[in-house]
Design a protein around this motif. Structure first.
Motif, PDB file in Angstrom:
ATOM      1  N   UNK A 113       5.357  -6.373   6.861  1.00 39.46           N
ATOM      2  CA  UNK A 113       6.675  -6.353   6.217  1.00 39.46           C
ATOM      3  C   UNK A 113       6.693  -5.397   5.030  1.00 39.46           C
ATOM      4  N   UNK A 114       5.634  -5.453   4.221  1.00 34.04           N
ATOM      5  CA  UNK A 114       5.587  -4.575   3.050  1.00 34.04           C
ATOM      6  C   UNK A 114       5.486  -3.120   3.462  1.00 34.04           C
ATOM      7  N   UNK A 152      -2.164  -2.799   1.297  1.00 29.34           N
ATOM      8  CA  UNK A 152      -3.231  -3.761   1.539  1.00 29.34           C
ATOM      9  C   UNK A 152      -4.114  -3.966   0.307  1.00 29.34           C
ATOM     10  N   UNK A 153      -3.894  -3.173  -0.736  1.00 29.82           N
ATOM     11  CA  UNK A 153      -4.647  -3.361  -1.972  1.00 29.82           C
ATOM     12  C   UNK A 153      -6.078  -2.898  -1.921  1.00 29.82           C
ATOM     13  N   UNK A 171       1.340   7.341   6.794  1.00 30.60           N
ATOM     14  CA  UNK A 171       1.345   5.905   7.118  1.00 30.60           C
ATOM     15  C   UNK A 171       0.042   5.237   6.681  1.00 30.60           C
ATOM     16  N   UNK A 172      -1.079   5.926   6.892  1.00 25.61           N
ATOM     17  CA  UNK A 172      -2.373   5.361   6.485  1.00 25.61           C
ATOM     18  C   UNK A 172      -2.457   5.244   4.974  1.00 25.61           C
ATOM     19  N   UNK A 173      -1.906   6.216   4.248  1.00 25.09           N
ATOM     20  CA  UNK A 173      -1.931   6.185   2.788  1.00 25.09           C
ATOM     21  C   UNK A 173      -1.118   5.007   2.270  1.00 25.09           C
ATOM     22  N   UNK A 174       0.090   4.831   2.785  1.00 26.96           N
ATOM     23  CA  UNK A 174       0.946   3.722   2.356  1.00 26.96           C
ATOM     24  C   UNK A 174       0.312   2.383   2.729  1.00 26.96           C
ATOM     25  N   UNK A 175      -0.264   2.311   3.932  1.00 22.41           N
ATOM     26  CA  UNK A 175      -0.902   1.076   4.362  1.00 22.41           C
ATOM     27  C   UNK A 175      -2.062   0.680   3.470  1.00 22.41           C
TER      28      UNK A 175
END
Length: 268
Positions: free
Chosen positions: A9-10, A110-111, A102-106
């Motif tokens: 969701x985030x 995910x912290x 997308x990997x950077x934002x993920x």
């Protein structure tokens, strides 16, 4: 709600916000996600990074144009994305591919890291650099040429459309270039600042820069901030008002008589 669902969701919210704000910014100006150009080869990335530094620091629009044009001639419209070198030194573990937004934002959601990598990531395209360099040089014909190509490549942002429209109008009126805007030599003087060059950018110690500019600066521990530090800057004529820049975050806290109010004013 499970942790996996929360993360999904985030990520979705972050992507929607990013697309709305920046069109998944990988160039300057932005391009649409479904029409991103291919990733530049390694040697071209270095030229694009150098051209970006020359443009952003106002060092040489001519050299920035030449470097971007060399890349465009050989590889066409390609993109490059990277993290500043200091990010790798601070994180000290593998970072996601900066070309994979997308990997950077993920990773941020995910912290996995203490830094907002999506804000620290830099990105350009060869066409975007050619357009910006043409604007800096004031060449109306080049602005129209590269601007139209940028639009056909998927960039239909208001700023690009408006700039190209204005350049066309200037050409129709017989004007080839911007009026000459040479800075006055009486207003320019070198500042006695220590600096180093990293990623082609000139880096100056913040405390020394504040001293030359007549500002008070202190770096204090702040467990709430990324990196654990906050920067406090004060003005001599307003000692009761301070600005605390949050490292790695687009926030500035205005302190009045010791009480803070957070405002989104600038990127630190």
């Amino acid at each position: 709600m499970t942790k996996r669902t929360c993360i999904f969701c985030w990520v979705t919210v972050a992507l929607i916000w990013t697309v709305g704000q920046n069109g998944l910014l990988l160039a300057s100006p932005p391009v649409k996600i479904d029409r991103l150009p291919p990733v530049a080869p390694k040697e071209a990335v270095e030229k694009l990074k150098q051209a970006e530094a020359f443009l952003e620091q106002g060092l040489s629009a001519e050299l920035a144009y030449r470097l971007a044009y060399e890349v465009y001639q050989k590889h066409g419209n390609v993109r490059a994305a990277w993290f500043p070198s200091w990010v790798y030194r601070q994180v000290k573990k593998p970072l996601p591919d900066p070309n994979d937004r997308l990997a950077v934002i993920g990773a941020v959601v995910e912290g996995e890291y203490d830094l907002p990598l999506n804000m620290l990531r830099r990105g350009v395209t060869s066409l975007g650099l050619l357009f910006r360099a043409s604007c800096a040089l004031g060449d109306y014909e080049a602005i129209v040429k590269w601007g139209e190509m940028l639009i056909r490549a998927g960039n239909e942002s208001y700023s690009v459309l408006k700039t190209v429209e204005s350049a066309r109008l200037a050409l129709a009126r017989g004007r080839k270039r911007y009026p000459s805007r040479q800075p006055s030599k009486d207003n320019w003087r070198p500042l006695p600042l220590r600096f180093r060059v990293e990623d082609y950018f000139v880096l100056v110690p913040l405390d020394e820069a504040c001293k030359v500019l007549g500002l008070g600066c202190s770096i204090t521990p702040s467990p709430k901030m990324a990196g654990g530090k906050g920067i406090r800057v004060t003005k001599p004529d307003a000692p009761n008002i301070a600005y605390r820049l949050f490292l790695g975050r687009p926030l500035v806290e205005r302190l009045e008589n010791g009480r803070g109010r957070t405002e989104t004013l600038a990127y630190a």
